[in-house]
Design a protein around this motif. Structure first.
Motif, short mmCIF file in Angstrom:
data_model
loop_
_atom_site.label_atom_id
_atom_site.label_comp_id
_atom_site.label_asym_id
_atom_site.label_seq_id
_atom_site.Cartn_x
_atom_site.Cartn_y
_atom_site.Cartn_z
N THR A 183 0.84 -1.20 0.00
CA THR A 183 0.00 0.00 0.00
C THR A 183 0.87 1.25 0.00
N ALA A 186 0.96 4.18 -2.70
CA ALA A 186 0.71 5.54 -2.22
C ALA A 186 1.87 6.46 -2.59
N ARG A 244 1.89 7.12 -6.37
CA ARG A 244 0.78 7.96 -6.75
C ARG A 244 0.98 9.41 -6.29
N ASP A 303 -5.86 -11.10 -6.42
CA ASP A 303 -4.48 -10.81 -6.84
C ASP A 303 -3.71 -12.04 -7.30
N PHE A 361 -0.77 6.21 5.28
CA PHE A 361 -0.74 6.08 3.83
C PHE A 361 -1.02 7.36 3.05
N GLU A 362 -1.45 8.40 3.77
CA GLU A 362 -1.71 9.64 3.04
C GLU A 362 -0.38 10.35 2.80
N HIS A 379 -1.37 -5.77 -8.35
CA HIS A 379 -1.73 -4.37 -8.42
C HIS A 379 -0.75 -3.52 -7.62
N GLU A 380 -0.31 -4.07 -6.48
CA GLU A 380 0.55 -3.27 -5.61
C GLU A 380 2.02 -3.66 -5.72
N ARG A 382 2.26 2.11 -13.70
CA ARG A 382 0.98 2.80 -13.70
C ARG A 382 1.15 4.31 -13.56
N TYR A 383 2.07 4.72 -12.72
CA TYR A 383 2.17 6.15 -12.42
C TYR A 383 3.28 6.84 -13.20
N MET A 384 3.88 6.10 -14.12
CA MET A 384 4.94 6.68 -14.93
C MET A 384 4.32 7.65 -15.94
#
Ligand code: SF4
Lengths: 355, 77
Positions: A26, A30, A33, A81, A210-211, A338-339, A347-349
């Motif tokens: 996670t 996080a 992202r 998963d 996680f924030e 996914h993680e 994913r975030y590239m």
């Protein structure tokens, strides 16, 4: 906002070379992202460790599960998963398309229900996960014992986190100055194990939320300790994690499971890091019930997940990343899950860098 | 995978089963791992079990964050 900026400022003022590792899927997501990595000065590295339970599962264990669904006429219930994780020559998804009865569940209680609804059939729950998840599986096993459900069992691939962290600290090839410790694992095991690790290996360990603000605060707390040459276990995520953890949940893990050596992808066999059902619960142990042997470890060709999981390389340094290995055509588990680190990086590239 | 979602306990039934409200949806979970959890309290839920009792502010904040992620993920698709 002001607080966030002041934290960031304090972090950016750090001039030494520091590597911090996060060990929770996670957190991997996080951090990817939030873009925090891009905001940190180049002398502070944020590594991803063995925090994704699916990714650290060894190839031999995955093959053991495939062996079970191929040989036995059972209903297998698994977290989603695991479906696409590649074993040797197959995956659960492929076995399902060949006719195996494999169902996705969110809770081991789904498997208990399936066992009661299908009394003529064996129902196996694929137990995977760290201390956050294991109490739930233990509780379901205990429920099956109380209710005398004979056709329910668990294939346990459960692992515990602290021994893997010890293995990381003990590996001279891996340079870690501090650990961003997993929030939800912490909610169960509490601060104690991290305090112990910190003092034993002289590395600060901070349980972190996680924030974005939590993660910045966690990094800040680690840097402060490093500056003062301290090594303590601290809890940034106090609004969720109690220092004592959840003793009822820990009690259930210990009641149902005992520790055994386990093989982790990338880390090898770590003593007392896996969880097997205790002899009193043997009849709910799918491995024993269906006599599934330990399978040989056949590595996936070209996949560098092992090095990714120990922070030795970052995903983009794998030769297959984004070329023959993408989330649509994954080669290794770190891209499937996914993680997983590779999936999170991909994913975030920024779009222009995706080939 | 270790993600946990907050929910509010609406009713506690037999055998430590509770009905919870998770962001407007009702489901059943087990409170076996948090036996002292009561109606009206907030819990963190993972794999069909409450794993911790949390206060309302922490629950709301966590829910807001999870919704934010999900929205972001949707936009990414
Ligand atoms: S990019 Fe693919 S092949 Fe390379 S380490 Fe990650 S999962 Fe394995």
């Amino acid at each position: 906002m002001k607080y966030k900026l002041s934290l960031l400022q304090a972090i950016q003022d750090e001039t030494r070379n520091i590597s911090l590792m996060e060990v929770c899927g996670t957190h991997t997501m996080a951090i990817a992202r939030s873009g925090i990595r891009e905001l940190l000065p180049s002398n502070i590295k944020l590594l991803s460790g063995p925090g994704c339970p699916v990714c650290v599962t060894s190839q031999g264990d995955i093959d053991g599960v495939l062996e079970l669904v191929r040989k036995q006429d059972i209903i297998l219930i698994t977290f989603g998963d695991m479906m696409r994780v590649p074993g040797t020559g197959s995956s659960l998804e492929e076995e399902r398309s060949r006719g195996a009865d494999i169902r996705i569940g969110y809770s081991p209680r789904d498997a208990l229900r399936a066992a009661q609804e299908n009394p003529g059939k064996e129902v196996v729950f694929l137990g995977i996960g760290f201390e956050t998840t294991t109490p739930a599986i233990g509780a379901a096993i205990e429920e099956a014992r109380e209710d005398g459900i004979p056709n329910f069992s668990v294939f346990s691939l459960h692992k515990i986190v602290p021994p893997a962290l010890e293995a990381l600290f003990a590996d001279a090839e891996i340079k870690i100055d501090g650990l961003i410790c997993p929030g939800h694992v912490g909610a169960v095991i509490g601060l104690g194990p991290f305090e112990k690790l910190a003092s034993q290996y002289g590395k600060p360990c901070v349980i972190t939320g996680f924030e974005t603000l939590d993660i910045l605060e966690g990094i800040f707390m680690l840097l402060q300790q490093i500056q003062k040459a301290e090594a303590r276990g601290e809890n940034q995520y106090k609004r969720i994690v109690r220092d004592q953890g959840n003793p009822v949940a820990m009690g259930l893990i210990n009641q149902v499971f005992e520790t055994v050596p386990a093989r982790w992808r990338g880390l090898g066999v770590i003593p007392a890091s896996g969880l097997k059902l205790r002899p009193e619960y043997a009849r709910f142990d799918a491995r024993r019930k269906f006599d599934i042997p330990e399978m040989e470890e056949i590595p996936i060709k070209g996949c560098a997940c092992g090095a990714v999981l120990t922070g030795k390389i970052i995903p983009t340094e794998c030769a297959l990343f984004g070329r023959s290995c993408t989330p649509l055509q994954p080669v290794g588990p770190c891209m499937v899950s996914h993680e997983g680190s590779c999936a999170a990086y991909y994913r975030y590239m920024p779009l222009e860098r995706k080939k | 995978m270790c993600l946990a979602v907050p929910g509010k306990i609406i009713a506690v039934k037999e055998r430590q089963i509770a009905t919870v409200d998770v962001n407007g949806n009702q489901t059943e979970i087990s409170i076996r791992l948090t036996p002292e959890a009561k109606q009206g309290e907030y819990v963190l839920i993972h794999a069909g079990f409450a794993i911790e009792i949390v206060d309302e502010d922490a629950a709301r904040e966590t829910m807001r964050y999870l919704l934010e992620i999900m929205q972001y993920e949707d936009e990414k698709q």
